[in-house]
Motif scaffolding. Structure first.
Motif, PDB file in Angstrom:
ATOM      1  N   ASP A 131      10.039  16.496   0.562  1.00 10.54           N
ATOM      2  CA  ASP A 131      10.019  15.720  -0.677  1.00 10.54           C
ATOM      3  C   ASP A 131      11.427  15.459  -1.207  1.00 10.54           C
ATOM      4  O   ASP A 131      11.746  14.342  -1.612  1.00 10.54           O
ATOM      5  CB  ASP A 131       9.193  16.427  -1.753  1.00 10.54           C
ATOM      6  N   SER A 176       4.686  13.801  -1.178  1.00 10.11           N
ATOM      7  CA  SER A 176       3.571  14.519  -1.806  1.00 10.11           C
ATOM      8  C   SER A 176       2.704  13.613  -2.666  1.00 10.11           C
ATOM      9  O   SER A 176       1.520  13.874  -2.858  1.00 10.11           O
ATOM     10  CB  SER A 176       4.091  15.671  -2.668  1.00 10.11           C
ATOM     11  N   ILE A 202       8.319  10.250  -3.244  1.00 10.04           N
ATOM     12  CA  ILE A 202       8.233  11.521  -2.530  1.00 10.04           C
ATOM     13  C   ILE A 202       6.895  11.543  -1.784  1.00 10.04           C
ATOM     14  O   ILE A 202       5.882  11.057  -2.295  1.00 10.04           O
ATOM     15  CB  ILE A 202       8.380  12.747  -3.455  1.00 10.04           C
TER      16      ILE A 202
END
Length: 167
Positions: free
Chosen positions: A33, A47, A45
């Motif tokens: 990330d 995630s 990022i």
């Protein structure tokens, strides 16, 4: 529940409780990330593909240096965030939550924008009141809480400095 949080896919929940994930994720996911964040100029990022996520920058309570941590976050309509210090259910509190306890001033980066915030740790009663939002961002919360045992899980409300919405 008002806020801007999408539902987490059930596959993410299943994978998030596997031994391999719990062993590998705490070491690998934050690095990936942070690297993607640097490469995209703070706009993205990985995630965020799986969980509603932000980057939290805290100040080390001993070192005084900035520390960037990717976290799941619930965003309220007023522009504040809710973050949960599960640390994947590991036995110790995550460093970022200890930093916030000592120095509650931090920044949240989301969608390429950085917002100055003040962290307020929620009491156990306030955590219970926020349970639906916690589960919205992290359906694995109960699993991680059981793994964490007696250490408890800290939950913080990150409020924009000055009290206004960051948008």
């Amino acid at each position: 529940m008002s806020g801007r949080t999408r539902r987490v896919h059930p596959v993410v929940v299943r994978v998030g409780t596997t031994r391999l994930f719990l062993w590998l994720a705490p070491h690998l996911l934050p690095r990936v990330d942070r690297a993607a964040h640097r490469l995209t100029g703070g706009r993205w990022i990985p995630s965020r593909l799986f969980l509603p996520s932000v980057l939290l920058t805290t100040t080390g309570h001993r070192s005084g240096r900035p520390h960037i941590t990717p976290l799941c976050a619930y965003r309220y309509t007023d522009g504040s965030w809710l973050v949960v210090a599960t640390n994947f259910g590991r036995a110790h509190q995550p460093d970022w939550s200890t930093n916030l306890r000592h120095r509650p001033e931090a920044t949240v980066t989301c969608g390429g924008r950085t917002h100055q915030v003040i962290a307020h740790r929620l009491s156990p009663a306030a955590q219970r009141a926020e349970r639906a939002r916690i589960l919205a961002i992290l359906p694995l919360y109960d699993h991680y809480a059981a793994r964490a045992g007696d250490r408890g899980i800290r939950v913080f409300h990150l409020v924009p400095r000055g009290g206004g919405s960051p948008d």
